[in-house]
Design an enzyme around this catalytic site. Sequence first.
Site, PDB file in Angstrom:
ATOM      1  N   HIS A 246      46.298  36.657  43.272  1.00 50.61           N
ATOM      2  CA  HIS A 246      44.974  37.136  42.875  1.00 50.61           C
ATOM      3  C   HIS A 246      44.041  35.951  42.642  1.00 50.61           C
ATOM      4  CE1 HIS A 246      46.316  41.290  42.332  1.00 50.61           C
ATOM      5  NE2 HIS A 246      45.062  41.612  42.070  1.00 50.61           N
TER       6      HIS A 246
ATOM      7  N   HIS B 122      50.134  37.722  34.585  1.00 47.96           N
ATOM      8  CA  HIS B 122      50.338  36.324  34.947  1.00 47.96           C
ATOM      9  C   HIS B 122      50.210  35.439  33.715  1.00 47.96           C
ATOM     10  CE1 HIS B 122      50.729  36.385  39.295  1.00 47.96           C
ATOM     11  NE2 HIS B 122      49.731  37.248  39.362  1.00 47.96           N
TER      12      HIS B 122
END
Length: 415
Positions: free
Chosen positions: A169, A216
């Site tokens: 991402h 994350h």
Amino acid sequence: MHPLLEYLKSPELVVKVQEYFGIVYERNAGKEKNPLANGKPVNGAVVHNGTGGKGGLLSNGSAVNHATSNSTNKKIDGDDNAYRVTNYFWYVLFIVGTELGDEIFYATFIPFWFWNIDSAVGRRVVMVWSSIMYVGQSLKDVIRWPRPSYPAARLQKKWGMEYGMPSTHAMVSVAIPFSVLIYTYDRYIYSLPVGLAIACVWCAVICVSRVYLGMHSVLDIIAGLVLVILLMIPLIPIVDKLDLVIVTARWSPIYVLAISIFLIVFYPDSGKWTPTRGDTALTVSVCAGIEIGAWLHYHLGEFQQPSQPPPYEVIWPSYSMLGLLLLRTVLGLCCIVASRAFAKSISYAFVCFLLGRDKNELRQSENTLENKNKIIVELSYKLFTYGVIGFNTQYLLPSVFKLLNIGRPDFYTEI
């Protein structure tokens, strides 16, 4: 590992980011003392919900017997981490931000750009995106670092089965807006500072959203950003020249298909089944389909030289142009959805037939690395289906728009 890297990788840092943006944890006071065994209290232990009310948390993440009003706002992730969202502005912003790196965004942004803005820039951006995604996803399955765990809660379950390092991402948050900026800044006349500001905000929202959602660590994000910058330095000029070669060379579709199949077949082993390999096959296939569609346009003589050299004025749409833009977008996306369903059904059934397997039985079978037949079918149908979508985006649907007299003005002017 160096203490700084350990700190950046730690789930405790993820918790700090979440709390800064309004996530309030309501910790199970007895979690560390293991008051639950298979979802039941041990030795009469009582589990508090953190707000003064008594109640138990079942091992499957459900809550029972909560006595306080705050419990109605409580959410529980898959690891029994109870939390409340107290600032819905950040919550909505980061949910939307994280979707900018998802398939739904790609499926709308890429066709919209091709049908309404500039296909030449679009092809280059898609090739950069596909290359960046392939490298990032491959490294995930080579490095095999897990995503953040307790005490950080995951506010989102999607992508939970994938590894975390590096954050693709974060890589895409740089690759898409900045490649658009680089390929358009000397092609169109617009304010570069405004473009840079939009690209930076775009990148920041996506990156922070991944930590906020607990998907994350900060180290995953930093690694993704550093990696994408290092990759884009050589990739931007290479893609610019490679696109021209692919579009104009006589036999390039054969090479494009062969390389695409090679990349999908020889994707790194992840050690366990994850959706990463399938998602990577999707990006490779879309890129291949788009490039083959552009090749066909060129060799049918439908690309022409522009009447004047760049840079070009940005033409803001009139009401009639805006209506045609919406018509192309809605009609085109409906065709994309229909072609996806049709191509998936046909290709899935065909590959199952070649393997001698029942398609319904195979579709319901377990996703494991040992289930080779399902992996072959999944990768094959994605190669075909998303290759068709890429081809339709670049060639078939713009041709239909032209026949219906609703095509974008000067669509076939530039390579």
